[in-house]
Design an enzyme around this catalytic site. Structure first.
Site, PDB file in Angstrom:
ATOM      1  N   ARG A  53       7.832  35.538 -35.203  1.00 57.28           N
ATOM      2  CA  ARG A  53       8.470  36.482 -34.292  1.00 57.28           C
ATOM      3  C   ARG A  53       7.390  36.996 -33.353  1.00 57.28           C
ATOM      4  NH1 ARG A  53       5.132  39.807 -35.344  1.00 57.28           N
ATOM      5  NH2 ARG A  53       6.311  41.253 -34.064  1.00 57.28           N
ATOM      6  N   GLY A  54       7.835  37.814 -32.375  1.00 56.55           N
ATOM      7  CA  GLY A  54       6.901  38.222 -31.323  1.00 56.55           C
ATOM      8  C   GLY A  54       7.061  37.234 -30.187  1.00 56.55           C
ATOM      9  N   ARG A  90      17.068  33.391 -30.134  1.00 60.50           N
ATOM     10  CA  ARG A  90      16.868  34.833 -29.897  1.00 60.50           C
ATOM     11  C   ARG A  90      16.964  35.070 -28.381  1.00 60.50           C
ATOM     12  NH1 ARG A  90      12.390  37.955 -33.054  1.00 60.50           N
ATOM     13  NH2 ARG A  90      13.895  39.612 -32.678  1.00 60.50           N
ATOM     14  N   GLN A 206       8.013  45.990 -38.690  1.00 63.77           N
ATOM     15  CA  GLN A 206       6.899  45.155 -38.197  1.00 63.77           C
ATOM     16  C   GLN A 206       5.600  45.962 -38.125  1.00 63.77           C
ATOM     17  OE1 GLN A 206       9.940  45.263 -36.819  1.00 63.77           O
ATOM     18  NE2 GLN A 206      10.507  43.354 -35.827  1.00 63.77           N
ATOM     19  N   ASP A 247       8.806  42.085 -24.562  1.00 62.79           N
ATOM     20  CA  ASP A 247       9.548  40.834 -24.738  1.00 62.79           C
ATOM     21  C   ASP A 247      10.053  40.293 -23.409  1.00 62.79           C
ATOM     22  OD1 ASP A 247       9.784  42.261 -27.508  1.00 62.79           O
ATOM     23  OD2 ASP A 247      10.202  40.126 -27.809  1.00 62.79           O
ATOM     24  N   ASN A 257      11.261  45.989 -24.963  1.00 59.08           N
ATOM     25  CA  ASN A 257      10.396  45.791 -26.131  1.00 59.08           C
ATOM     26  C   ASN A 257      11.166  46.289 -27.352  1.00 59.08           C
ATOM     27  OD1 ASN A 257       7.811  44.979 -27.241  1.00 59.08           O
ATOM     28  ND2 ASN A 257       7.444  47.136 -27.653  1.00 59.08           N
ATOM     29  N   LYS A 258      10.544  46.171 -28.503  1.00 59.20           N
ATOM     30  CA  LYS A 258      11.195  46.543 -29.758  1.00 59.20           C
ATOM     31  C   LYS A 258      11.866  47.906 -29.675  1.00 59.20           C
ATOM     32  CE  LYS A 258      11.563  44.592 -32.621  1.00 59.20           C
ATOM     33  NZ  LYS A 258      12.811  43.808 -32.825  1.00 59.20           N
TER      34      LYS A 258
HETATM   35  O1  MRU Z   1      11.751  41.328 -33.125  1.00 59.82           O
HETATM   36  P1  MRU Z   1      10.299  40.977 -32.940  1.00 59.82           P
HETATM   37  O2  MRU Z   1       9.462  41.299 -34.129  1.00 59.82           O
HETATM   38  O3  MRU Z   1      10.135  39.555 -32.467  1.00 59.82           O
HETATM   39  O4  MRU Z   1       9.828  41.920 -31.755  1.00 59.82           O
HETATM   40  C1  MRU Z   1       8.485  41.870 -31.337  1.00 59.82           C
HETATM   41  C2  MRU Z   1       8.185  42.839 -30.268  1.00 59.82           C
HETATM   42  O5  MRU Z   1       9.007  43.614 -29.840  1.00 59.82           O
HETATM   43  C3  MRU Z   1       6.809  42.752 -29.652  1.00 59.82           C
HETATM   44  O6  MRU Z   1       6.375  44.010 -29.243  1.00 59.82           O
HETATM   45  C4  MRU Z   1       6.859  41.817 -28.435  1.00 59.82           C
HETATM   46  O7  MRU Z   1       7.426  40.602 -28.772  1.00 59.82           O
HETATM   47  C5  MRU Z   1       5.514  41.598 -27.842  1.00 59.82           C
HETATM   48  S1  MRU Z   1       4.509  40.612 -28.923  1.00 59.82           S
HETATM   49  C6  MRU Z   1       2.988  40.380 -28.196  1.00 59.82           C
END
Ligand code: MRU
Length: 365
Positions: A53-54, A90, A206, A247, A257-258
């Site tokens: 993920r990320g 995703r 996370q 993201d 972002n998250k």
């Molecule tokens: O749902 P995730 O864990 O994939 O979300 C990740 C994030 O929101 C990160 O902050 C984003 O992807 C940037 S990672 C360098």
């Protein structure tokens, strides 16, 4: 970065470069295991189930997903099927589409017999580029850290620079270094005393499970706080700056972002604390201007109603934390409007979160 002293990347190859392995992030921080991905379906499952993920790591995994497809069937139809499957995993991180589009643009003009090798080379190069980009983001971010530290009279041995982050925009979310974490690692390595406030990041933790783990492996001082503690810390002068990942950043500078990033940005603004976003270019969506157009992933409500962990006997358990039958909604991202962002830290340098500045930074007419 290192795991128990051994250098790792979040995705890596073995043998002739076609054996692809990833760290299974669903098991961290309690178990460190790598697993092999060997088919497009494996790559798609790993992305969907958040084994990886990320945003940047999702893009890198998708690139290998295309290479797996080309190895078994290098026709146009196979390429189209692989892209459709991987793209469906995703919706929010634009790095996924960026990687797939770039792979397709490279592969389509080639004769099918050359596509498999080219696809593996492309994925390997994408990973190297990611590492370089993140390291450069780290250098630009470090300059901001130093500036804020010197303004606040820190950076000596007396007091640390207190940085807050959300989710995991660390090396686990990329191929290496991370984006938001890259300046933290560089600061720490170069002797600028840095302390990181890590938000737990409900519902998937996370922050609690991944960011604490990777900072701990590298020896960066950090403290875990509940998401709800951020307002108190920001208003009591315990945070010098916030830096998070993205993201998808729109051409106008809005940032998805998250989930939880937006309220964090609001609290930072209300308290005059700088709020930076580490934004590598593949996470910029030049096709949309307004953050309201970003698709926001909704995941299984189970992630909100149940938590996973290890009990006192060391046994892994998943437990329910709500009354039976509770209806829950699981929005995975939110959008922080450009007005709340102090600056975007890109691989090209730091710029204002607005269209004209982004265009100038990336030499776009
Ligand atoms: O749902 P995730 O864990 O994939 O979300 C990740 C994030 O929101 C990160 O902050 C984003 O992807 C940037 S990672 C360098």
């Amino acid at each position: 970065m290192k795991v128990a002293g051994v250098p790792y990347r979040a995705i890596f190859t073995e043998g002739d470069g076609t054996e692809v392995r990833v760290i299974d992030q669903t098991l961290l921080p309690h178990r460190f295991e790598t697993i092999r991905l060997d088919s497009t379906a494996d790559a798609a499952r790993a992305i969907r189930d958040m084994v990886v993920r990320g945003a940047p790591l999702i893009g890198a995994t998708a690139a290998y997903g295309v290479a797996f497809a080309m190895r078994t069937d290098s026709s146009d139809a196979s390429l189209g099927r692989a892209m459709a499957l991987l793209a469906s995993t995703r919706p929010t991180a634009v790095n996924l589409r960026w990687a797939l589009d770039a792979a397709a643009a490279l592969l389509r003009p080639l004769p099918p017999s050359e596509r498999a090798d080219a696809a593996y080379d492309f994925a390997a190069q994408l990973c190297e580029d990611d590492v370089r980009r993140n390291r450069t983001i780290g250098e630009h971010g470090l300059r901001i850290f130093r500036e804020i530290a010197s303004r606040a009279g820190k950076g000596g041995t007396s007091r640390e620079l207190n940085v807050m982050t959300h989710c995991n925009a660390g090396w686990l979310a990329t191929v290496d270094w991370g984006t938001a974490t890259a300046p933290m690692y560089l600061a720490h390595d170069q002797g600028l005393p840095v302390h990181v406030w890590v938000r737990e990041t409900r519902p998937r933790f996370q922050g609690a499970g991944l960011t604490t783990w990777e900072l701990g492996q590298h020896g960066v001082p950090h403290t875990l706080v509940s998401d709800n503690a951020a307002g108190h810390l920001l208003s009591s002068g315990k945070v010098d700056l916030v830096i998070v990942g993205t993201d998808r950043t729109t051409a106008g500078g809005d940032v998805a972002n998250k989930v939880g990033t937006y309220p964090l940005a609001l609290a930072a603004r209300d308290n005059g604390v700088p709020f930076y976003v580490a934004a590598p270019s593949p996470s910029i969506d030049w096709s949309i201007e307004d953050g309201a157009s970003i698709p926001i992933e909704q995941r299984d409500p189970d992630e909100v109603t149940r938590v996973w962990g290890v009990d006192e006997e060391g046994v892994e358990r998943r437990v329910t934390v709500v009354p039976e039958g509770t209806r829950a909604a699981n929005y995975a991202f939110d959008v922080t409007p450009r007005r709340l962002v102090t600056g975007l830290v890109t691989e090209k340098g730091v710029c204002a979160a607005e269209g004209a500045a982004l265009n100038r930074m990336f030499d776009r007419g």
